[in-house]
Design a protein around this motif. Structure first.
Motif, PDB file in Angstrom:
ATOM      1  N   GLN A  52       0.807  -1.226   0.000  1.00 39.98           N
ATOM      2  CA  GLN A  52       0.000   0.000   0.000  1.00 39.98           C
ATOM      3  C   GLN A  52       0.840   1.276   0.000  1.00 39.98           C
ATOM      4  O   GLN A  52       0.311   2.361   0.183  1.00 39.98           O
ATOM      5  N   GLU A 107      -3.068   7.737   3.443  1.00 35.90           N
ATOM      6  CA  GLU A 107      -3.921   7.157   4.472  1.00 35.90           C
ATOM      7  C   GLU A 107      -5.389   7.098   4.059  1.00 35.90           C
ATOM      8  O   GLU A 107      -6.076   6.098   4.280  1.00 35.90           O
ATOM      9  N   ALA A 108      -5.877   8.182   3.453  1.00 32.44           N
ATOM     10  CA  ALA A 108      -7.278   8.215   3.025  1.00 32.44           C
ATOM     11  C   ALA A 108      -7.537   7.186   1.925  1.00 32.44           C
ATOM     12  O   ALA A 108      -8.575   6.511   1.922  1.00 32.44           O
ATOM     13  N   GLU A 109      -6.594   7.036   1.011  1.00 30.36           N
ATOM     14  CA  GLU A 109      -6.754   6.045  -0.062  1.00 30.36           C
ATOM     15  C   GLU A 109      -6.729   4.628   0.497  1.00 30.36           C
ATOM     16  O   GLU A 109      -7.486   3.763   0.046  1.00 30.36           O
ATOM     17  N   GLN A 110      -5.873   4.391   1.476  1.00 34.07           N
ATOM     18  CA  GLN A 110      -5.830   3.073   2.101  1.00 34.07           C
ATOM     19  C   GLN A 110      -7.172   2.761   2.760  1.00 34.07           C
ATOM     20  O   GLN A 110      -7.687   1.646   2.641  1.00 34.07           O
ATOM     21  N   ALA A 111      -7.733   3.743   3.444  1.00 37.03           N
ATOM     22  CA  ALA A 111      -9.035   3.546   4.098  1.00 37.03           C
ATOM     23  C   ALA A 111     -10.125   3.279   3.063  1.00 37.03           C
ATOM     24  O   ALA A 111     -10.975   2.403   3.254  1.00 37.03           O
ATOM     25  N   ARG A 112     -10.102   4.017   1.946  1.00 34.37           N
ATOM     26  CA  ARG A 112     -11.103   3.799   0.893  1.00 34.37           C
ATOM     27  C   ARG A 112     -10.942   2.423   0.257  1.00 34.37           C
ATOM     28  O   ARG A 112     -11.927   1.729  -0.001  1.00 34.37           O
ATOM     29  N   LEU A 113      -9.700   2.020  -0.009  1.00 34.25           N
ATOM     30  CA  LEU A 113      -9.458   0.698  -0.595  1.00 34.25           C
ATOM     31  C   LEU A 113     -10.016  -0.389   0.320  1.00 34.25           C
ATOM     32  O   LEU A 113     -10.715  -1.302  -0.131  1.00 34.25           O
ATOM     33  N   HIS A 114      -9.731  -0.274   1.595  1.00 33.35           N
ATOM     34  CA  HIS A 114     -10.228  -1.245   2.563  1.00 33.35           C
ATOM     35  C   HIS A 114     -11.758  -1.263   2.546  1.00 33.35           C
ATOM     36  O   HIS A 114     -12.381  -2.329   2.521  1.00 33.35           O
ATOM     37  N   ASP A 115     -12.353  -0.088   2.548  1.00 34.12           N
ATOM     38  CA  ASP A 115     -13.814   0.020   2.516  1.00 34.12           C
ATOM     39  C   ASP A 115     -14.377  -0.609   1.248  1.00 34.12           C
ATOM     40  O   ASP A 115     -15.331  -1.380   1.300  1.00 34.12           O
ATOM     41  N   TYR A 116     -13.784  -0.304   0.094  1.00 36.28           N
ATOM     42  CA  TYR A 116     -14.273  -0.860  -1.172  1.00 36.28           C
ATOM     43  C   TYR A 116     -14.190  -2.380  -1.174  1.00 36.28           C
ATOM     44  O   TYR A 116     -15.134  -3.063  -1.569  1.00 36.28           O
ATOM     45  N   ARG A 144     -16.773  -3.911   1.058  1.00 38.20           N
ATOM     46  CA  ARG A 144     -18.101  -3.850   0.441  1.00 38.20           C
ATOM     47  C   ARG A 144     -18.247  -4.895  -0.664  1.00 38.20           C
ATOM     48  O   ARG A 144     -19.309  -5.525  -0.799  1.00 38.20           O
TER      49      ARG A 144
END
Length: 152
Positions: A126, A131-140, A143
């Motif tokens: 990663q 940090e924000a992209e990592q959080a979004r990737l995890h969220d995606y 889902r």
């Protein structure tokens, strides 16, 4: 990204292919970490130790399902890890016919060492994301997983 690796993918296949390629690279990187430590462990054996460390003792069939192995393959992996002293088979307290697989003290110590390897590999995977992209990737990905598991 290597566009050649996705060249044969249709738009509908490309997500599956990309996820498979990412998994393959994580496996390769983790096995390189294990080899660098001088450990004769496969990625599958690493996963078995990880599941036991995180989830605690369980039956061989539960463990096999959690790492996607059939019974015969799981038995071979357990024999190998038990032979190295990393886990043991114990009778279940409530059902003497059943066995529970658990880490030994040596297995727990090994897992503590392997946690650093695991963290290093995942950080490297990663490193191009903030940090924000990592959080979004995890969220995606979470889902997508929930959507695939949802039978309705």
């Amino acid at each position: 990204m290597n566009s050649e690796s996705l060249a044969f993918a249709t738009p509908r296949e490309s997500l599956g292919i990309l996820l498979g390629l990412v998994r393959a690279e994580i496996v390769r990187a983790m096995e390189a970490e294990l080899a660098a430590k001088g450990l004769n462990l496969s990625f599958t054996q690493f996963l078995i130790l990880k599941r036991l460390a995180r989830l605690g003792p369980m039956s061989a069939s539960e463990l096999a399902r959690s790492v996607e192995l059939d019974g015969g393959a799981m038995t071979r992996q357990l024999d190998h890890l038990e032979g190295k002293g990393y886990l043991r088979r114990r009778r279940h307290e409530q059902d003497r016919r059943a066995l529970r697989i658990e880490l030994t003290a040596a297995g727990t110590t090994l897992w503590q060492e392997l946690t650093d390897c695991n963290d290093r590999v995942l950080r490297a995977a990663q490193r191009s994301l903030d940090e924000a992209e990592q959080a979004r990737l995890h969220d995606y990905l979470e889902r997508v997983l929930h959507a695939l598991r949802d039978k309705h």
